[in-house]
Design an enzyme around this catalytic site. Structure first.
Site, short mmCIF file in Angstrom:
data_model
loop_
_atom_site.label_atom_id
_atom_site.label_comp_id
_atom_site.label_asym_id
_atom_site.label_seq_id
_atom_site.Cartn_x
_atom_site.Cartn_y
_atom_site.Cartn_z
CG HIS A 69 -0.27 -0.27 2.51
ND1 HIS A 69 0.59 0.65 3.07
CD2 HIS A 69 -0.29 -1.33 3.35
CE1 HIS A 69 1.05 0.17 4.21
NE2 HIS A 69 0.54 -1.04 4.40
CG HIS B 137 4.39 -1.65 1.95
ND1 HIS B 137 3.08 -2.05 1.92
CD2 HIS B 137 4.97 -2.34 2.97
CE1 HIS B 137 2.86 -2.94 2.86
NE2 HIS B 137 3.99 -3.13 3.53
N GLY C 149 9.08 0.94 8.19
CA GLY C 149 8.07 1.93 8.57
C GLY C 149 7.98 2.11 10.07
CB SER D 178 -2.22 -1.88 8.39
OG SER D 178 -2.14 -3.28 8.60
#
Ligand code: PAF
Length: 284
Positions: free
Chosen positions: A36, A39, A149, A187
């Site tokens: 998503h 990333h 992240g 997420s």
């Protein structure tokens, strides 16, 4: 732009080494796929630091407990490769399980320090599996940078500790959390949420941010304020709360009076989806 997909450690190393021989630096984004915007922002951050970006896609079995969602974990390799390439990644390492864990594999890791408490209290197997696969990924690739992240803040702290402890010559860089228009941290597991659950999920960041601001303004009330935040999360419709805790940023040691840099971390479940989030708390 298109990305080259390699499935063996040998091919991964050959490509990264050939970039190095050309004098180019590489940034690596380890992922479990189902990419998503969060990333993709890490790929872009990597390209601010390095000349080339590589990304791995591997749903790592050793970080899932038998009752967790390993089989159901969303997998979408073709779309992931396109998305990673659109963000600028030129190399995708997508090994199968036997390339990563050959027959007879016998090594395991036990992490302490930043791995203690929080996620470990609820997923005791998790950081052993993460540390093992991240050590392998970084040693295999030998890149200059690896980008993780901040959404998985405890994981980021664990990875920084791991790399220091094992003298892995890769610089670890944390990338800011990417949120949707209502502040929900992106997420891969958000895909599990029904519309009703999504509405509940979107309250979590508000509880977190308000509690963080209140604690920063009045640190002496931190414990009381955390209690209020915990009650609010359940009132808002979450089925269960694993933790809402204030820790020292970086080490994740308990936050004690006099400390300045804190991190407020939360994990709560709505329906079958467990959400985590965190925010910095700057005291005085
Ligand atoms: O954050 C993740 O996606 C995973 O835990 C990681 C770091 C790729 C290791 O499997």
């Amino acid at each position: 732009m298109s990305a080259r997909v390699v499935r063996t450690v040998a091919d991964l190393r050959t490509q990264v080494s050939s970039w190095r021989e050309e004098g180019l630096k590489t940034a690596y984004v380890p992922t479990m796929g189902s990419l998503h915007e969060g990333h993709l922002s890490l790929v872009r951050l990597g390209l601010e630091k390095a000349d080339r970006a590589a990304l791995s896609i591997f749903v790592n079995p050793t970080q899932f407990a038998p009752h967790e969602d390993f089989d159901a974990y969303p997998r979408a390799e073709a779309a992931d490769v396109r998305a990673a390439a659109s963000a600028g990644a030129e190399l995708i390492f997508a090994p199968n399980a036997s390339e990563m864990y050959a027959e007879g594999f016998a090594t395991s890791f036990e992490m302490k320090g930043p791995a203690e408490g929080l996620e470990t209290d609820f997923r005791p197997h998790f950081f052993g599996g993460v540390a093992l696969v991240v050590a392998k990924l970084l040693i295999q690739a030998g890149t200059d940078y690896a980008i993780f992240g901040e959404k998985d803040y405890q994981q980021l702290c664990v990875v920084k500790r791991l790399v220091k402890d094992l003298d892995i010559p890769t610089e670890i860089v944390g990338g800011p959390i990417v949120r949707d228009e209502e502040g929900l941290a992106l997420s891969s597991r958000n895909a599990y949420l029904s519309p009703e659950e999504l509405a509940v999920a979107r309250t979590l960041n508000k509880t977190l941010f308000t509690a963080a601001a209140d604690i920063a303004a009045e640190p002496a009330r931190a414990e009381v304020r955390l209690g209020e935040g915990r009650a609010e999360i359940i009132r808002n419709g979450f089925n269960s709360l694993d933790y809402l805790e204030l820790r020292q940023a970086g080490t994740l040691a308990p936050f004690t009076p006099g400390m300045k840099e804190g991190r407020l971390l939360v994990a709560a479940t709505i329906g079958r989806t467990r959400l985590i989030d965190n925010v910095a708390v700057e005291v005085g």
